[in-house]
Design a protein around this motif. Structure first.
Motif: not given
Lengths: 156, 277, 270, 151, 783
Positions: D80-86, D88-91, D104-105, D138-143
Motif C-alpha cells: 500500500n506504499e505509494l510512489d511520491p507521485i501517486q 501527491a495526486f491523492v494529497d 497521468m501518473v 490545476f490540481k494535477i499540475i500542483e500534484a
C-alpha cells in the motif's frame, strides 16, 4: 504436451504438463463445477463424464483424454433451464451445501442413461462413489427415483 | 485488420522485407497505426525500422546535420547542436503532438506522412533539407514531397536520412494556429528565416503549412523581399502577396477564407516581433 | 499434478516395453493407482492405451485384454454371464462406478495390491496372465502375484470357461472401502459333492493366495456338511497379519466367516 | 510471436499477436491500469513508460515491446506504499474519476525522471498529451509540482 | 409460474396457524446455481496474480522449533516469502469463533516456536504456483528439539506428563501446568445420597471419538487488498464476523470478510483456520494470497469433535422415577483449547434438562490438552457426547427396571410449561438463563413415533435368527436454539421500486438453506413470495452483524431478527401507503404484495416505492432489526432404530431409523428434513465407521477419505423423518432449531439396539465390528 478434447461439445486444444490431471486442466479452463474434494479417489466430487461414462477427473491424466469427449455439469443446463435430474435434486431438497452436486449430477445422468428405471438399491450401488456429508443421501436417492418415475410417465 | 509484423535488424533485411507487396514501413507508428485503425490503409505487413542501428544516428559536420531515419522528435529536441543550428526546426518539432507522440514519432515519419500540415516538414522546407534515399539519391525536400501522403520514394526503397545544410540566419519564426495549444493539427502554420543586411533584408525564406496540397514556400515573396526594409508598409504589401498566393481549402479545421486571412495577418508578426532589418 | 518429465504414448508393445526399461518409468493403464504415487523419483509414464488390448474373445477360455475396464465385467454379455454371473455380482463390490470405469483388468493385476478384490476373484476362477517380456509368456495368476518381475507388460487375462461355481465375499468397514479381508471360492459341484475347489484369501493384508489345506480338505466332500469344518480349518491354518485397520486375530475370524458365507452362497446357487 | 521484455522490474516472456496493440496486450496480461480512452494517441490514458520515455500504448504494437523495459502504474506502488507521485495526486485532490490518472501518473513519472525540478510551464508541456475531463488540470499540475518539490 | 414459489404438498400445517409461505417446502434459493455447478465456492474465485500459500507442518507431536532455515527455499525462483514465527505477530488468540469475550483460552499463535501436534504450522510459504510452493516446502530445513508427547487424553493429567502449554502468554486456561485447559463442575442436590436411596442404579463409563467434520469442501481462503487498500478475505467460514474480529486481534488490521457459498461446515468452519495464513502473506507481500487446504490438511490440521469420556451414574426408584444423574467427564481438546469449556458444558446443558424430574444432578470434569489435532465445534457441540452416555445409561436403567425404555424415558422427561434448574445453572461458558419450556411435543414424538415404527410389535420379535441378530433401540434427545443472552443476529430489508426486496443478513448459509428460510420468514411477514427476495449473506462490509452459523441459532435468532425487520417494513409500507392514499393505516392491510384498503383501492409495493423514489415524500424504505434471545428453546427428538448384526463378523448395519422431531414450526419442511437426515447420517458415521487412528508418534494414520470412512450412499439404508405438530411461542412463526439435534441420537440408539439384540452394552464409539465380534464370541453368540 498438446492435448485436444471436447468439453460439453466445445473443442479445446491445450498445452498441459505431462503429469497434469484432468481436474486441474478443466478448472484452469474455467469448468469450476469440477471439484477437488479429496486426494484419494474417495469422494467423487471431481466426477465428469468421459465419453459418456463417469470417471474421476482427479485420477485421469489429461494426456489420456486426447480425442475424447468430456461432459461436466456446465453442459447440462441451458441458461434458466435445468435438466430433469437437476430439477429433481432441487425439488427434493437434495442440494444442501452443493459441493458434491456437480459430480452427483454427471454420475446420476449416466446411471439413468444406462438404466432408466433403477431400483433404490441400484441407485445406491451406482452412486456409492459420490460422497455427500450434508444430506444423508435420502433426498438424493428420492430425486433420482423421481426422475426415473417421471420418465416412465408416472407423474409423481 | 490483420497483418504481420517484422522488425529487421539491418538495412539489407529491411530492403527485402519492404519490397513485398502490401508491406508498410513504420518508424514511429504514430500516424501509421491511426491510419490503419481508421481503415485508410490495410497493410499485410508492417516493417519496423526501429531496431536498425545504422539508421539511428545524428551526424554533424561543418556543412550540415544529418538525421537518421529512426531518430525521434524527442531525441532531436534533446540534441543541443540542432537547437543551435536550426532553432526554427526545434520550435516546429516542439509543437508536434505531445511528449508521448514526440517520444515515438520521427522526423522522417513526418516527411513520409507528407502532410500539408506537417510541422517538422515546414521547417525542412525552410531549411532546404535533402532526403537521402536508400538507392543513393539525395532529393530536395520540395521535390521529394509530391502531394498529401505522397512522395517520390520508389517502391522497395526507404529513407536513410535527412540532410540539413547549415546556414546563418538572424531571425527565425515558427507559429502554428490551431484550435488549442497542445496536441493539435494546424489550421495554418507559418515559418520564416531572415538574414539582415546593413539596412535591409539580405535574405528571407518563408513557408506556410495547411494552405496548399504541400508545404508552400513562397519563393517570389522571398525574391521580392530582398533589399527591402521591414516596416508596416513592407508587411502590408507582402501580406497581400501572401493572400493571393496561398490556396487553401475549406475543411473541418477552417474555411479557405479564414485561412487566407490568417496567412496575411500572420505576416504582421514580423513587425510585432520587432524585427529590425 | 505429478511432477514428471514425460508422458509417452507408444503405439506398439515392443516400443512400450523398450520405453518401460528406462529408469524411473512406470506403465499407465487406467491411471488410478499411479496418480496416488507420491514418489519423487518417478520421471516418466508410458501409457499402454494405444496398444489396443481391449479385446474380449470367446473360446475355450475367455481372453480379456489388459486394457478392458472393470465395468465391462458388469456390462459385457460374455463376461457378465461367466460362471453363473459371478463377475457381474462381484465387481459391484469393487471400488465405485467411476473407479470401475477407469480401472483396467491389467492394471488391477499388475499392481499386485494386497487388498485387491479383483485378484482374489480372478484367482478363484483360476485365471492366467499373459505377459510381454520381449516375448509373450503366460503364467497362472497365483504364480504371477508371487513372482518378482521387472518391466513386464500384462497384455491379457484368460479365464477358463467352465461350469464352476464361484463366490466372492468381502468385508470392509463401509461399503465404499477396501477389504479388511476378502475370500474367493470356486468349485465344481454335483449332487452336493465338491471338486476342483479353489479357496483364495486376499487382503490379509498380504496379497491374495490360495489356501491349499482348505482346498484339499474340501475336494470330494459334500458341501452342505463341510462348511463348519472348513471354516475351522481355515481359521486354524490361514496366515494373516495385523495392521492399523484390523488385528490379525480378527482377520482369522473373518476368513472363516467369509468362507462360510461364500460356501453357503454356492450351496444356495447350485 | 514471442516477446521478452521487462515489465515493472520482472522479466516477462509472452506470446503476442503481430497486430496486437501494446495496450491490448498489457491489459490482457493483467495490467488493467493501462486504459483505452481514444485509441488514437490523443488522450494519453494508455500512457506507459518504455525505456524511460512515456509513450501511448495504443499507438505501439505489442511485438515492439520485445527487448524493452516497461513500466505501468502497477509497478509504481508496492503493497500500500505509494510512489511520491501517486501520493501527491491523492494529497492534492488531483484525482476525480481516476480514469486518466494512471496515464497521468506515468507521464509525470517520465517527466520527473528526465527533469526532476520542472517549472510549471515544463510540467504543462510534459503533461500536454494527457487529457483530463474532471479536474481542469490545476490540481494535477500542483500534484506534479509537489512530487517534484519532495524529490 | 416461478418454480421457487411452487407450494409443496409435503407440508404439515399447524392447525391454528395459517401460513402462506412459512411451513412450505419452497425450493432452496441457491439451488439452481449449485445444481448447475456455477463458480460460487471460494476456490472457484480467480483472483489474478495470487500467490499460492502452503503451510509447512510439524512431523512431531510435541517439539521445540530450534531453527528454521528457509534460505534454500527463498533461492527458488517464484518463491515470494517464507514466514516463520519470527515474522508474524506474537499475539495469543483462539481460533474458535465464538461470542466476545471468548470463553476459549488464548493459547494459539499464528506460528509458534513450539509445535503441539503433528500438523501444527511451522512456516508459511507463498509462491507463484502450487508446484513451486510444494518444492519450497521441501527445501525448508527445520531443526526440532523433540519433546515427550501425550496422545491418549486419559493420560494428559498423569504425573510427570509433559506440559503442552508452558508459554507465558497463555491466558484463560484453567490449569495449563497440568494440561487442563478448562474445568467445570455444577450440582444440585446430593447425588451420593440420592443414589443410595435408589432402588435401581447403574454406573458405566462411555467414550465418544474425535470425529472429523469431513465437509466436502476443504478449508479455503483468499485474501487481497482491494483497489482502495482494504484487506479483503474471501473465506469458507461459518463465522465471518468473528473472523474479522480475530484477524484484527492478531494483525491489528481492519478487514472485510466475504463468505461465498460454503461447501459444508458442521462447526468445522466455526474457527479461524486458513484466514490468518493468507492474511500474513498479503500483509507481507501486498499480493493476493490463496490457500486451499488439501483433504489431508482438512483432516489433520483443522478441528475434530472433542473426544469425551463420561463416567455416569443414574438411579431410579422402583416406580421408575429417575432421581439422580451424575456425570463425571473428561474431554480431549487436543493441542489448543478451542471450544474446550463450552462443548463440555453443552454435553450437560443440552442433555440434563430433558430429565427435569430428578432430585440431584452433578456434572463435572476436566477438558485436557493433548498432542493431537485441536478439537473444536462440531454439530451437536458436546450434546452427542453427553447424550451417548446419558441415554445409554437410562436405557440400561429401564432394562433393570424391566420397563420399556420408551415408557421410562418418556415418564421422566420434561413437558411443556415445565422448567429445569439446569437451564439457569449451565449456559455456554457461563451461567445460563431461566426458562419455562414453551413448546415440547416429546410425548407425540415418543408415542406416535413408536406407532409409526411398530415399536411394540417389533419388540415381540425373535432377536436372533441364524447368523443374524436384530435389535430395536430408542433414544431421546434435546438441543437448544441459540446461545441465549449472548448471540445476536441482524437483518436489513430494503424495498425496491421493481417490487423486490433486498434481504441482507449476516447469517451464514453453509448449505443449511438458511438464506431460503429467512426469505420465507420475511415473505410471510410481508405477505409476498420468496421469489421477491434477493438475499445477500454474508459480507461484513455489507450485511448487518450476525454471530454466524452455530449453536442451532440461525432459524431462531436470525429468523427472529428477520421477522422483526420484515414486520417493521410492513408497518413502514402501510404508513407510506396511508400517506399516499390519504386513508388511515387502520383501514389498510397487506395482501399478496399489495396494500389494500377497505375502500377497495390497492397499491402494489412496486407502485409505492416508485412514488417514494420520484414523486412523493421521497425516501427509500429500509429497515434494520436485530434480535438476541433471552431463552434457548430446545427442540426435542425421539429416534427409533432397527439394527442388524452379522453374528459371524460382528458387523452392524442400521436397517432403518425413524426420527420424530419437535422443532416447532418447520419453516421449510423439506430443508428441515434434510437437516435431520444429514445429521443422522453423520451420527451413523460417528457410531459405526469414523475412527481416527494415531501412530505412536501422534501422526494421524486415517488422514484421508480412503482411510477415514464417512458413510457412503450404500451404508445408509433408511432414514425417516417426521415432524411433530408444535409451535414455539418465542420462535419466528413458531420455529425452533433443527440442525444439530439429529446428531444426538444415532450413537445411543444404535448402542441401545445392539443391547436389545444381543444384550451387550457397547460403551465406546465407533462400534467396531472386531470388538463386537469378540464380545459376542465371549457370550457364545457367534455361530
Amino acid at each position: 504436451m498438446k492435448v485436444e478434447f471436447k468439453v460439453n461439445g466445445k473443442m479445446h486444444s491445450v498445452n498441459v504438463e505431462p503429469g497434469e490431471f484432468l481436474l486441474e486442466t478443466l478448472r484452469n479452463l474455467g469448468y469450476k463445477s469440477v471439484k477437488h474434494g479429496c486426494d484419494t479417489a474417495s469422494c467423487g466430487a471431481c466426477s465428469v463424464q468421459l465419453d459418456g461414462k463417469p470417471v474421476l477427473s482427479c485420477r485421469t491424466f489429461t494426456a489420456t483424454v486426447n480425442g475424447h469427449e468430456i461432459k461436466t455439469v456446465e453442459g447440462f443446463s441451458k441458461e434458466g433451464e435445468l435438466s430433469n435430474i437437476q430439477r429433481a435434486l432441487v425439488e427434493e431438497g437434495a442440494v444442501q451445501c452443493g459441493f458434491c452436486i456437480p459430480g452427483l449430477v454427471v454420475t446420476a445422468d449416466a446411471l439413468l442413461r444406462e438404466n432408466p428405471s433403477p431400483t433404490e438399491d441400484e441407485i445406491k450401488g451406482y452412486l456409492n462413489g459420490n460422497l455427500c456429508r450434508c444430506t444423508g443421501y435420502e433426498s438424493q436417492t428420492r430425486a433420482i427415483l423421481k426422475v426415473a418415475k417421471d420418465s416412465r410417465g408416472e407423474k409423481s | 485488420m490483420s497483418y504481420s509484423f517484422i522488425s529487421p535488424r539491418d538495412e539489407k533485411e529491411l530492403k527485402e522485407e519492404i519490397s513485398a507487396p502490401g508491406s508498410f514501413t513504420m518508424s514511429g507508428g504514430t500516424d501509421l497505426l491511426v491510419k490503419i485503425r481508421m481503415g485508410k490503409i490495410s497493410p499485410q505487413k508492417i516493417v519496423s525500422t526501429s531496431k536498425i542501428s545504422t539508421l539511428h544516428f545524428i551526424d554533424e559536420n561543418d556543412d550540415e546535420i544529418v538525421i537518421g531515419s529512426t531518430i525521434t522528435h524527442a531525441e532531436l529536441l534533446e540534441y543541443k547542436p540542432l537547437r543551435e543550428a536550426f532553432p526554427v526546426l526545434f520550435d516546429a518539432i516542439y509543437t508536434i503532438g505531445s511528449p508521448q507522440i514526440r517520444n515515438r514519432g520521427t522526423l522522417v515519419g513526418n516527411v513520409m506522412n507528407a502532410s500539408p500540415a506537417g510541422d517538422g516538414l515546414l521547417a525542412l522546407y525552410l531549411l532546404d533539407a535533402k532526403i537521402e534515399i536508400s538507392n543513393g539519391d539525395a532529393v530536395n525536400i520540395d521535390e521529394f514531397v509530391v502531394s498529401p501522403g505522397r512522395t517520390i520514394l520508389p517502391k522497395g526503397e526507404y529513407v536513410k536520412s535527412i540532410h540539413i545544410p547549415k546556414s546563418k540566419w538572424d531571425h527565425h519564426y515558427f507559429e502554428k494556429v490551431g484550435q488549442r495549444n497542445s496536441m493539435t493539427i494546424s489550421i495554418v502554420s507559418i515559418g520564416w528565416l531572415i538574414k539582415c543586411g546593413s539596412e535591409a533584408i539580405e535574405n528571407l525564406r518563408i513557408a506556410f503549412g495547411s494552405v496548399a496540397p504541400t508545404i508552400l514556400r513562397l519563393k517570389d515573396v522571398e525574391k521580392f523581399s530582398k533589399g527591402k526594409k521591414i516596416d508596416e508598409k513592407f508587411v502590408h504589401v507582402v501580406s497581400d502577396m501572401v493572400k493571393e498566393r496561398v490556396n487553401p481549402i475549406d475543411d473541418v479545421r477552417g474555411s479557405a477564407q479564414y485561412r487566407k486571412k490568417l496567412c496575411s495577418n500572420l505576416m504582421y508578426r514580423m513587425v510585432e516581433e520587432g524585427i529590425k532589418c | 499434478m505429478l511432477s514428471i518429465k514425460e508422458y509417452l504414448r507408444p503405439d506398439t508393445l515392443e516400443e512400450a516395453y523398450d520405453l518401460g526399461k528406462m529408469e524411473n518409468t512406470l506403465y499407465v493403464s487406467g491411471g488410478l493407482m499411479i496418480a496416488s504415487l507420491k514418489s519423487s523419483r518417478l520421471e516418466r509414464l508410458v501409457d499402454l492405451k494405444n496398444l489396443g488390448m481391449e479385446e474380449i474373445e470367446d473360446g475355450k477360455r475367455v481372453k480379456i485384454g489388459a486394457n478392458v475396464k472393470l465395468s465391462e465385467f458388469m456390462t459385457n454379455p460374455l463376461l457378465s454371464s461367466l460362471n453363473h454371473g459371478f463377475f457381474k455380482k462381484t465387481m459391484k463390490d469393487v471400488g465405485s462406478t467411476q473407479i470401475r470405469n477407469m480401472a483396467t483388468v491389467g492394471g488391477s493385476v499388475a499392481f499386485r495390491l494386497g487388498w485387491s478384490d479383483v485378484i482374489t476373484a480372478l484367482m478363484a476362477s483360476k485365471a492366467t496372465v499373459e505377459l510381454y517380456e520381449g516375448q509373450l509368456n503366460e503364467v497362472s495368476l497365483e504364480r504371477y502375484v508371487k513372482e518378482k518381475r521387472r518391466k513386464e507388460i500384462v497384455t491379457a487375462i484368460y479365464i477358463p470357461k467352465n461350469d464352476r461355481f464361484l463366490a466372492f465375499e468381502k468385508f470392509s468397514k463401509s461399503t465404499f472401502d477396501i477389504a479388511m479381508l476378502n475370500v474367493g471360492v470356486g468349485m465344481n459341484i454335483r449332487d452336493d459333492k465338491m471338486s476342483d475347489v479353489t479357496v483364495v484369501v486376499g487382503s490379509r493384508p498380504m496379497i491374495s493366495g490360495r489356501i491349499v489345506e482348505v482346498e484339499k480338505f474340501l475336494n470330494d466332500k459334500e458341501l452342505s456338511n463341510s462348511i463348519e469344518a472348513a471354516a475351522q480349518l481355515m481359521r486354524d491354518t490361514i496366515k494373516v497379519g495385523g495392521d492399523v485397520r484390523v488385528k490379525a486375530e480378527y482377520r482369522k475370524v473373518l476368513s472363516a466367516a467369509l468362507l462360510k458365507k461364500a460356501m453357503r452362497g454356492i450351496g444356495d446357487e447350485s | 510471436m514471442l516477446v521478452r521484455f521487462n515489465l515493472n522490474g520482472e522479466e516477462i516472456e509472452s506470446e503476442v499477436r503481430d497486430d496486437e496493440r501494446a495496450l491490448d496486450f498489457l491489459r490482457r496480461i493483467g495490467m488493467k491500469s493501462v486504459k483505452e480512452g481514444c485509441g488514437e494517441g490523443e488522450c494519453g490514458a494508455c500512457t506507459i513508460i518504455v525505456n524511460g520515455r512515456n509513450v501511448v500504448s495504443c499507438l505501439m504494437l505489442a511485438p515492439e515491446l520485445d527487448g524493452t523495459e516497461v513500466w505501468t502504474t502497477e509497478g509504481l506502488s508496492f503493497k500500500n506504499e505509494l510512489d511520491p507521485i501517486q501520493k501527491a495526486f491523492v494529497d492534492e485532490g488531483a484525482i476525480q474519476c481516476g480514469f486518466c490518472t494512471p496515464g497521468m501518473v506515468m507521464s509525470a513519472k517520465a517527466l520527473l525522471m528526465k527533469n526532476p525540478q520542472p517549472t510549471v510551464e515544463e510540467i504543462k508541456k510534459g503533461m500536454e498529451g494527457n487529457l483530463c475531463r474532471c479536474t481542469g488540470y490545476f490540481k494535477i499540475i500542483e500534484a506534479v509540482k509537489k512530487a517534484a518539490d519532495e524529490n | 409460474m416461478n418454480v421457487r414459489e411452487e407450494r409443496s404438498v409435503a407440508t404439515s400445517l399447524s392447525s391454528d396457524k395459517n401460513f402462506d409461505v412459512v411451513n412450505t417446502s419452497v425450493e432452496k434459493i441457491d439451488g439452481y446455481a449449485l445444481v448447475k455447478g456455477k463458480p460460487v465456492f471460494t476456490d472457484d474465485f480467480d483472483v489474478p496474480d495470487s500467490l499460492i500459500v502452503k503451510i509447512l507442518r510439524s512431523p512431531h507431536a510435541h517439539a521445540i522449533v530450534k531453527n528454521v532455515d528457509a534460505s534454500k527455499a527463498l533461492e527458488l525462483s517464484g518463491v515470494a516469502c517464507v514466514l516463520t514465527y519470527k515474522d508474524v505477530p506474537r499475539i495469543a488468540f483462539t481460533r474458535a469463533g465464538q461470542g466476545y469475550p471468548e470463553p476459549s483460552p488464548y493459547d494459539t499463535f499464528v506460528l509458534d516456536k513450539k509445535v503441539r501436534y503433528v500438523g501444527d504450522a511451522v512456516a508459511i510459504v507463498a509462491a507463484e504456483s502450487e508446484e513451486i510452493a510444494r518444492k519450497a516446502l521441501k527445501l525448508i530445513k527445520v531443526e526440532y528439539d523433540v519433546l515427550d508427547n501425550i496422545i491418549d487424553y486419559e493420560h494428559a493429567m498423569d504425573e510427570n506428563a509433559p506440559i503442552i502449554h508452558d508459554e507465558s502468554e497463555i491466558s484463560g486456561a484453567y490449569d495449563p501446568k497440568h494440561n487442563i485447559a478448562s474445568h467445570y463442575e455444577m450440582h444440585f442436590g446430593d447425588v451420593d445420597e440420592e443414589l443410595s436411596k435408589c432402588d435401581v442404579t447403574t454406573e458405566k463409563t462411555f467414550y465418544t471419538p474425535n470425529q472429523s467434520h469431513a465437509m466436502m469442501e476443504p478449508h479455503a481462503a483468499i485474501s487481497y487488498f482491494d483497489a482502495n487498500g482494504r484487506l479483503t478475505i474471501i473465506t469458507s467460514t461459518q463465522v465471518p464476523y468473528h473472523v474479522r474480529r480475530i484477524i484484527k486481534r492478531i494483525f491489528g488490521v481492519e478487514s472485510r470478510v466475504i463468505k461465498p457459498r460454503i461447501g459444508g461446515g458442521f462447526g468445522g468452519k466455526q474457527a479461524v483456520h486458513v484466514e490468518a495464513y493468507v492474511t500474513a502473506v498479503t500483509l507481507k507481500t501486498g499480493r493476493p494470497a490463496r490457500c486451499i487446504y488439501t483433504r489431508k490438511e482438512t483432516m489433520t490440521a483443522s478441528n475434530t469433535r472433542h473426544a469425551m469420556r463420561f463416567k455416569i451414574r443414574v438411579g431410579a426408584d422402583k416406580d421408575a422415577n429417575l432421581r439422580v444423574i451424575d456425570m463425571q467427564g473428561l474431554s480431549n481438546t487436543g493441542a489448543y483449547g478451542e471450544h474446550a469449556l463450552t462443548t463440555f458444558m453443552v454435553a450437560g446443558s443440552k442433555t440434563l434438562p430433558l430429565y427435569n424430574k430428578v432430585n440431584a444432578v452433578r456434572f463435572m470434569g476436566d477438558i485436557v490438552y493433548t498432542n493431537t489435532e485441536s478439537a473444536g465445534a462440531f454439530r451437536g457441540y458436546g450434546a452427542p457426547q453427553g447424550a451417548f452416555a446419558l441415554d445409554c445409561a437410562l436405557d440400561e436403567l429401564a432394562h433393570k427396571l424391566g420397563m420399556d425404555p420408551v415408557e421410562f424415558k418418556l415418564k421422566n422427561s420434561i413437558r411443556e410449561g415445565e422448567t429445569s434448574p439446569v437451564f439457569k445453572v449451565m449456559g455456554e461458558g457461563r451461567e445460563g438463563v431461566e426458562q419455562i419450556v414453551g413448546s415440547c411435543k416429546i410425548e407425540e414424538c415418543a408415542i406416535e413415533g413408536a406407532k409409526l415404527f411398530n415399536w411394540h410389535e417389533k419388540r415381540e420379535r425373535q432377536r436372533i435368527e441364524g447368523t443374524k441378530a436384530h435389535g430395536y433401540g430408542v433414544a431421546f434427545a434435546m438441543q437448544g436454539s441459540s446461545i441465549p443472552a449472548i448471540d445476536m443476529g441482524g437483518a436489513t430489508i430494503k424495498m425496491n421500486d421493481d417490487g423486490t426486496f433486498n434481504l441482507m443478513i449476516g447469517a451464514t448459509d453453509l448449505g443449511t438453506g438458511s438464506d431460503t428460510i429467512l426469505a420465507q420468514i420475511a415473505a410471510e411477514a410481508l405477505h409476498t413470495s420468496v421469489g421477491k427476495f434477493v438475499v445477500y449473506s454474508s459480507d461484513t462490509d455489507v450485511t448487518p452483524f450476525d454471530k454466524g452459523a452455530y449453536a442451532s441459532s440461525t432459524t431462531y435468532v436470525s429468523g427472529n431478527a428477520t421477522k422483526r425487520a420484515a414486520e417493521r417494513m410492513a408497518r413502514e409500507i402501510l404508513k407510506a401507503a396511508s400517506e399516499i392514499t390519504g386513508e388511515s393505516v387502520e383501514k389498510l392491510h397487506l395482501e399478496n404484495g399489495k396494500v389494500i384498503s377497505k375502500s377497495g383501492k390497492s397499491l402494489t409495493y412496486s407502485e409505492i416505492q416508485t412514488q417514494l423514489f420520484y414523486t412523493f415524500k421521497q425516501r427509500q424504505l429500509e429497515v434494520t432489526e436485530s434480535f438476541v434471545s433471552e431463552v434457548s428453546p430446545p427442540p426435542y427428538m425421539v429416534t427409533f432404530a432397527e439394527i442388524e448384526i452379522d453374528l459371524e463378523t460382528g458387523k452392524v448395519d442400521v436397517m432403518s431409523m425413524l426420527n420424530y422431531v419437535d422443532c416447532g414450526t418447520p419453516i421449510n419442511p423439506l430443508l428441515a428434513r434434510g437437516q435431520v437426515e444429514g445429521a443422522s447420517s453423520q451420527g451413523i458415521g460417528m457410531a459405526l465407521y469414523e475412527e481416527h487412528i494415531f501412530d505412536k508418534n501422534g501422526r494421524m494414520v486415517t488422514d484421508d477419505f480412503f482411510t477415514y470412512k464417512v458413510p457412503s450412499r450404500d451404508d445408509i439404508k433408511k432414514i425417516t423423518v417426521k415432524f411433530a405438530d408444535s409451535y414455539e411461542p418465542t420462535g419466528p412463526f413458531g420455529a425452533k432449531s433443527v440442525s444439530e439435534i439429529g446428531l444426538d441420537t444415532p450413537g445411543p440408539v444404535i448402542a441401545n439396539a445392539i443391547f436389545d439384540a444381543v444384550g451387550i452394552r457397547v460403551n465406546r464409539l465407533p462400534i467396531k465390528s472386531e470388538d463386537l465380534y469378540f464380545k459376542l464370541n465371549e457370550r457364545g453368540l457367534t455361530p
